[in-house]
Design an enzyme around this catalytic site. Structure first.
Site, PDB file in Angstrom:
ATOM      1  N   ASN A   1      49.427  43.609  45.599  1.00 29.93           N
ATOM      2  CA  ASN A   1      48.578  43.718  44.413  1.00 29.93           C
ATOM      3  C   ASN A   1      49.166  44.798  43.508  1.00 29.93           C
ATOM      4  O   ASN A   1      49.160  45.972  43.850  1.00 29.93           O
ATOM      5  CB  ASN A   1      47.154  44.078  44.856  1.00 29.93           C
ATOM      6  CG  ASN A   1      46.193  44.252  43.695  1.00 29.93           C
ATOM      7  OD1 ASN A   1      46.595  44.436  42.550  1.00 29.93           O
ATOM      8  ND2 ASN A   1      44.902  44.211  43.989  1.00 29.93           N
TER       9      ASN A   1
ATOM     10  N   CYS B   1      43.427  45.741  36.366  1.00 28.13           N
ATOM     11  CA  CYS B   1      44.030  44.453  36.724  1.00 28.13           C
ATOM     12  C   CYS B   1      43.857  43.393  35.642  1.00 28.13           C
ATOM     13  O   CYS B   1      44.503  42.347  35.700  1.00 28.13           O
ATOM     14  CB  CYS B   1      43.443  43.963  38.045  1.00 28.13           C
ATOM     15  SG  CYS B   1      43.528  45.192  39.369  1.00 28.13           S
TER      16      CYS B   1
ATOM     17  N   HIS C   1      44.930  37.006  38.779  1.00 28.34           N
ATOM     18  CA  HIS C   1      45.323  38.323  39.278  1.00 28.34           C
ATOM     19  C   HIS C   1      45.550  38.228  40.778  1.00 28.34           C
ATOM     20  O   HIS C   1      44.751  37.632  41.508  1.00 28.34           O
ATOM     21  CB  HIS C   1      44.230  39.342  38.962  1.00 28.34           C
ATOM     22  CG  HIS C   1      44.374  40.625  39.712  1.00 28.34           C
ATOM     23  ND1 HIS C   1      45.551  41.330  39.763  1.00 28.34           N
ATOM     24  CD2 HIS C   1      43.477  41.330  40.473  1.00 28.34           C
ATOM     25  CE1 HIS C   1      45.385  42.416  40.509  1.00 28.34           C
ATOM     26  NE2 HIS C   1      44.144  42.421  40.940  1.00 28.34           N
TER      27      HIS C   1
END
Length: 334
Positions: free
Chosen positions: A290, A124, A259
């Site tokens: 996500n 990420c 993020h």
């Protein structure tokens, strides 16, 4: 014997993001489609994560397809073609070939050959890692234009019965072109890792176990509470260091693009950083999910597309995830 003095490459003093592009998975997957196997509810997912839907790609779409779409959009936004690109950096943890690098294949697809091309695996944080590398490559004179792509098909690593992370994940790609600038457009990158916490977000087992022990397809798991505490308490100081390194204060920031891990983490980071209410915050997770390395450019693209923030705005971005790894920088939006 007198040896010649080597000539070293030199580049421009400053860089900036010249163009941005994004592609999301074509399927909209609401919470109700996932709650059965995890014995949960739409309300539970919304309260814990802020996610209402996530975007997932169809079976006929792979990571490079997503990356190519985002890359072409970024090139168009920058007014460039593939032939103008000197380096292609692809950040992904869901490209299934160890070699050759997906970046080399992508470079060929977009007409960037013979650009240097390589993949990075920083989960990420991968997009922010790529921005840091692109900035350094251009300023060093090693490249003039660098294409950075964060692309993931996270749905390939989903166990529908897992309550730790499966319902969070989506598919997509975001890309930017980094090039020379007359004024500073990318602040110093503050980055690092903590491998002692590698088990906090992990693949269930290696591909060798799949082959030798018949363990089946590996999927993702996370220790939710540990990740939450680490992200909230350890990442706020990293974001502050990125602002300090760029010579700006929270009052100077116009957009915050963390993020897209979890809406509660985002809210807590805002409190820890004491960001003014005027700061526009990327919350693409609510509709996209996500998407790991793709999440920051996807959230940035949405803010720009919807007019929530304009070109030239100062944005603080920070990526963090499996490793545990992290990276942050302040950038001028294209």
């Amino acid at each position: 014997m007198t040896r010649p003095t080597l000539t070293q490459a030199t580049g421009p003093a400053h860089t900036r993001i010249l163009g941005l592009g994004a592609v999301r998975g074509e399927r909209v997957v609401p919470n109700d489609d996932l709650v059965g196997p995890i014995e949960s509810s739409d309300e539970w997912i919304r309260q814990r994560t802020g996610i209402v839907t996530r975007r997932r790609a169809g079976e006929g779409t792979d990571v490079l397809d997503l990356a190519e779409g985002a890359a072409r959009a970024a090139l168009e936004h920058a007014g460039l073609t593939g032939a103008d690109i000197d380096v292609v950096i692809l950040s992904t943890v869901t490209y299934f070939h160890q070699t050759p690098a997906g970046a080399a294949i992508l470079a060929d697809r977009i007409g960037a050959t013979p650009a240097a091309a390589y993949d990075i695996s920083a989960a990420c944080a991968g997009y922010c890692y790529g921005i840091g590398q692109a900035d350094a490559l251009v300023r060093a004179g090693t490249a003039r234009h660098v294409l950075v792509i964060g692309a993931e098909k996270m749905s390939e690593f989903v166990d529908p019965t897992d309550r730790s992370i499966s319902f969070l994940l989506g598919d997509g790609a975001g890309a930017v072109v980094v090039g020379p600038s007359d004024t500073p457009g990318i602040g110093p990158t503050v980055w690092g890792s903590d491998g002692s916490q590698a088990q906090a977000i992990r693949q269930t087992h290696s591909w060798l176990a799949t082959r030798d022990e018949g363990a089946g397809w590996p999927t993702l798991r996370q220790e939710g509470q540990s990740v939450f505490k680490w992200a909230v308490w350890q990442m706020a100081p990293v974001a502050q260091k990125a602002m300090d390194a760029a010579g700006v204060s929270p009052q100077d920031i116009e957009a915050f693009v963390p993020h897209q891990a979890n809406m509660r983490i985002i809210d807590q980071l805002i409190k820890q950083l004491r960001l003014p209410e005027s700061v526009v915050v990327g919350r693409d997770i609510a509709d996209t999910g996500n998407t790991s390395a793709a999440s920051i450019p996807l959230a940035t693209e949405r803010l720009l597309r919807e007019g929530q923030v304009g070109s030239g705005a100062l944005a603080l971005q920070i990526g963090f995830g499996a490793g545990l790894v992290y990276a942050a920088q302040v950038v001028v939006l294209p």
